[in-house]
Design a protein around this motif. Structure first.
Motif, mmCIF file in Angstrom:
data_model
loop_
_atom_site.group_PDB
_atom_site.id
_atom_site.type_symbol
_atom_site.label_atom_id
_atom_site.label_comp_id
_atom_site.label_asym_id
_atom_site.label_seq_id
_atom_site.Cartn_x
_atom_site.Cartn_y
_atom_site.Cartn_z
ATOM 1 N N LYS A 1 -7.608 -1.954 6.239
ATOM 2 C CA LYS A 1 -8.942 -2.436 5.566
ATOM 3 C C LYS A 1 -10.098 -1.462 5.120
ATOM 4 O O LYS A 1 -10.212 -0.602 5.992
ATOM 5 N N ILE A 2 -10.235 -1.628 3.842
ATOM 6 C CA ILE A 2 -11.191 -0.272 3.504
ATOM 7 C C ILE A 2 -12.645 -0.979 3.468
ATOM 8 O O ILE A 2 -12.799 -2.063 2.843
ATOM 9 N N THR A 3 -13.410 -0.199 3.906
ATOM 10 C CA THR A 3 -14.980 -0.488 3.984
ATOM 11 C C THR A 3 -15.625 0.600 3.368
ATOM 12 O O THR A 3 -15.684 1.665 3.843
ATOM 13 N N PHE A 4 -16.241 0.373 2.272
ATOM 14 C CA PHE A 4 -17.136 1.381 1.749
ATOM 15 C C PHE A 4 -18.465 1.437 2.310
ATOM 16 O O PHE A 4 -19.193 0.312 2.711
ATOM 17 N N PHE B 1 -15.668 5.888 2.428
ATOM 18 C CA PHE B 1 -15.183 5.010 3.012
ATOM 19 C C PHE B 1 -14.444 4.992 4.252
ATOM 20 O O PHE B 1 -14.299 6.267 4.555
ATOM 21 N N THR B 2 -14.251 3.960 5.165
ATOM 22 C CA THR B 2 -13.635 4.035 6.337
ATOM 23 C C THR B 2 -12.342 3.047 6.279
ATOM 24 O O THR B 2 -12.686 1.931 5.934
ATOM 25 N N PRO C 1 -2.361 2.300 8.427
ATOM 26 C CA PRO C 1 -2.804 3.285 7.422
ATOM 27 C C PRO C 1 -2.871 2.620 6.241
ATOM 28 O O PRO C 1 -2.387 1.893 5.522
ATOM 29 N N LEU C 2 -3.903 3.370 5.689
ATOM 30 C CA LEU C 2 -4.523 2.763 4.310
ATOM 31 C C LEU C 2 -3.930 3.905 3.375
ATOM 32 O O LEU C 2 -4.253 5.142 3.414
ATOM 33 N N GLU D 1 -7.774 -6.489 1.357
ATOM 34 C CA GLU D 1 -8.266 -6.897 -0.235
ATOM 35 C C GLU D 1 -7.971 -5.606 -0.990
ATOM 36 O O GLU D 1 -8.429 -4.516 -1.257
ATOM 37 N N PRO D 2 -6.628 -5.797 -1.835
ATOM 38 C CA PRO D 2 -5.876 -4.901 -2.660
ATOM 39 C C PRO D 2 -6.571 -4.160 -3.833
ATOM 40 O O PRO D 2 -6.179 -3.112 -4.184
#
Length: 131
Positions: free
Chosen positions: A23-26, A48-49, A55-56, A109-110
């Motif tokens: 999950k990418i969180t800006f 982002f985190t 793994p992202l 959320e791609p």
């Protein structure tokens, strides 16, 4: 009975695989350049985190215009780790900045849209030039 056990195993594997996801969180989804001088530094950073538990992997980062060049991080970002996407805008283009940077990844959320905005003001005219 064997079919039932096989179906249960497939369902379990499917559930386990789906349970782990990046999950990418800006920190911010918009960078405001404000009003800047023509030819000034156009480099900005979106931090982002990976707040997921897998793994992202950022597969691609695209800009809505050739005047904006994004740079994605190389390699996977571990769960809990942070990274950044660099964006360089051509500040020799005078006028308003309104661009979109699209990030493609394996996250829940791609596709994420980031925005840059601001204004590049023209160089000041010399006092020796005629108006």
């Amino acid at each position: 009975m064997k079919k039932l056990a096989l179906m249960a195993l497939v369902a379990f594997i499917g559930f386990t695989a789906q349970a782990q996801q990046a999950k990418i969180t800006f920190n911010e989804d918009t960078v405001d350049y404000g009003t800047i001088e023509k030819g000034s530094d156009g480099l900005r950073v979106f931090e982002f985190t990976n707040t997921g538990d897998a793994p992202l992997i950022i597969s691609d980062v695209k800009s809505s215009c050739g005047c904006t060049v994004p740079k994605k991080p190389e390699g996977p970002i571990a769960p809990g780790a942070s990274s950044s996407i660099q964006v360089k805008y051509d500040t020799n283009r005078v006028g308003p900045i309104r661009k979109t940077i699209t990030v493609y990844s394996n996250a829940s959320e791609p596709m994420v849209a980031l925005k840059i905005k601001g204004t590049v003001k023209p160089e000041a005219a010399s006092v020796l030039e005629k108006s």
